[in-house]
Design an enzyme around this catalytic site. Structure first.
Site, short mmCIF file in Angstrom:
data_model
loop_
_atom_site.label_atom_id
_atom_site.label_comp_id
_atom_site.label_asym_id
_atom_site.label_seq_id
_atom_site.Cartn_x
_atom_site.Cartn_y
_atom_site.Cartn_z
N ARG A 88 -16.62 37.95 69.52
CA ARG A 88 -18.02 37.72 69.87
C ARG A 88 -18.66 36.58 69.09
NH1 ARG A 88 -18.14 42.54 71.04
NH2 ARG A 88 -16.54 42.66 69.47
N THR A 89 -18.47 36.58 67.76
CA THR A 89 -19.11 35.53 66.96
C THR A 89 -18.53 34.17 67.35
OG1 THR A 89 -19.39 37.11 65.18
CG2 THR A 89 -19.66 34.80 64.60
N LYS A 117 1.71 24.90 55.18
CA LYS A 117 2.66 24.04 54.47
C LYS A 117 2.25 23.86 53.02
CE LYS A 117 3.29 21.04 58.51
NZ LYS A 117 2.89 19.68 58.96
N ARG A 138 -15.40 31.26 59.44
CA ARG A 138 -15.34 32.69 59.10
C ARG A 138 -14.09 32.89 58.25
NH1 ARG A 138 -15.70 38.08 62.77
NH2 ARG A 138 -17.87 37.50 62.55
N HIS A 171 -23.17 37.56 56.20
CA HIS A 171 -23.00 37.17 57.60
C HIS A 171 -24.39 36.72 58.07
CE1 HIS A 171 -21.43 36.81 61.50
NE2 HIS A 171 -20.85 37.99 61.66
C1 NCD Z 1 -19.06 42.10 62.31
C2 NCD Z 1 -18.30 41.27 61.32
O1 NCD Z 1 -17.30 40.61 61.63
O2 NCD Z 1 -18.73 41.30 60.17
N1 NCD Z 1 -18.98 41.74 63.65
C3 NCD Z 1 -19.65 40.66 64.12
O3 NCD Z 1 -19.64 39.60 63.56
N2 NCD Z 1 -20.34 40.85 65.25
C4 NCD Z 1 -18.90 43.53 62.10
C5 NCD Z 1 -17.55 44.14 62.24
O4 NCD Z 1 -16.51 43.50 62.34
O5 NCD Z 1 -17.53 45.37 62.21
#
Ligand code: NCD
Length: 360
Positions: A88-89, A117, A138, A171
């Site tokens: 989703r993100t 590497k 991320r 986040h």
């Molecule tokens: C969350 C995350 O990755 O921190 N999800 C997200 O970004 N929508 C929460 C999760 O993974 O539970």
């Protein structure tokens, strides 16, 4: 908008508090350059972002509006560097880039990148900055996005970094979309003030709650209730911020007793990917921390149910059809608020306001 962190070494930068780091991350007009931590967002910036997101979603309804938006950042390219699972993100950032006409590249599997590497992350990120104008990242590692922002800001090609989830820590863009969802949900009934927000689930290791808890301190009289089994209860550092800001809060493991006072229930998944010993989370009794039909009956008729998703069984699918279930709309809000953030980062805020004023 070139911004360089000249005057502080990495060692010094790390010793700064979150509030002290913030000025290094902003542009002169008060908008983010790097977006790394929730502490960068005060009340007026949150309101500015929500307004921009509202305008963007209205403009995007017409073909001409879509074309206008697509021309806004078409001269920039974005790199999505996601070394942790995400759908989703990741897709919401890709969609946000598409809305603004930003072409994207991606590295999601470190095993097929040069890091495998033995290339350092610093070198990888500098490589990305040779081809792209924005890095959205991320990582499972706390502080890595900060380190990379520092490296880039001190390189000859500084480009912004947006943190799309860093370890168990922060986040910020999820917290932005959560706040935006709360703002929209309460806009016709008094706004985001004098409310109780209940967080339930794995509050210790869930980074979304940590960032959102901070953002909510920007709004008046928002009580925060943390409902979790003892071993997964919210961290002391989060509570210290609430104490310092005089925010009312409550810790409990009695979900049913807490639900009736909530204006929003924010459910979270057990984050067992962080277990240090095998099966550690499975030993915790989480049965009383799930939201189903019984919990719906306890919830106020005007309250909303949120979840950052993905869910497992902490919200029953039977809840999905209830008008208070907000998690699908919450997800779509993420695309609009991330579009607004990228537009703002690249200086398009005024042009979008002008287009909106002339056409709506
Ligand atoms: C969350 C995350 O990755 O921190 N999800 C997200 O970004 N929508 C929460 C999760 O993974 O539970």
């Amino acid at each position: 908008m070139a911004k360089r962190i000249f005057d502080v070494s990495w060692d010094q930068f790390q010793t700064l508090s979150l509030a002290e780091k913030t000025p290094y991350l902003m542009q002169t007009d008060g908008v983010p350059y790097h977006t790394l931590i929730a502490q960068q967002f005060g009340h007026s910036l949150l309101e500015r972002l929500a307004l921009l997101a509202n305008e963007i979603r209205a403009i995007a309804k017409t073909r001409a509006g879509t074309e206008f938006l697509r021309s806004q950042v078409a001269h920039k390219r974005a790199m999505l560097y996601f070394s942790q699972p995400s759908s989703r993100t990741f897709l919401s950032f890709v969609s946000a880039c598409q809305i603004l006409g930003v072409p994207t590249g991606e590295v999601r599997d470190i095993s097929i990148s040069s890091e495998f590497k033995g290339e350092s992350r610093e070198d990888s990120v500098r490589t990305f900055s040779s081809y792209f104008d924005l890095i959205i990242m991320r990582t499972p590692e706390k502080g890595l996005a900060e380190r990379m922002a520092w490296v880039l800001s001190n390189s000859e090609r500084p480009i912004p970094i947006i943190n799309a989830g860093s370890g168990q820590d922060q986040h910020p863009t999820q917290a932005l979309l959560d706040t935006y969802t709360l703002l929209r949900s309460f806009e016709r009934c008094g706004g985001l003030r004098d409310r109780t927000v209940l967080f339930c689930g794995d509050l210790l290791r869930g980074r979304t709650v940590r960032s959102l808890s901070y953002l909510l301190t920007n709004y008046p009289n928002i009580k925060q209730v943390f409902v979790a089994p003892g071993p997964l209860q919210i961290g002391e550092d989060v509570l210290a911020v609430l104490k310092a800001k005089n925010v009312a809060y409550e810790l409990t493991d009695d979900f049913h007793a807490a639900i009736p006072q909530a204006d929003a229930v924010y459910m979270t998944r057990i984050q067992d990917e962080w277990d240090t010993t095998q099966g550690e989370s499975a030993k915790i009794d989480t049965r009383r921390f799930k939201f189903g039909i019984d919990e719906l009956k306890l919830l106020s008729p005007r309250a909303i149910i949120m979840h950052p998703l993905p869910r497992r069984d902490e919200i029953s699918t039977a809840v999905d059809s209830d008008p208070r279930a907000m998690y699908w709309r919450q997800m779509r809000n993420g695309m609009w608020i991330r579009t607004a953030l990228i537009a703002m980062t690249f200086g398009c805020e005024k042009r979008i306001h002008e287009y909106f004023r002339h056409n709506y």
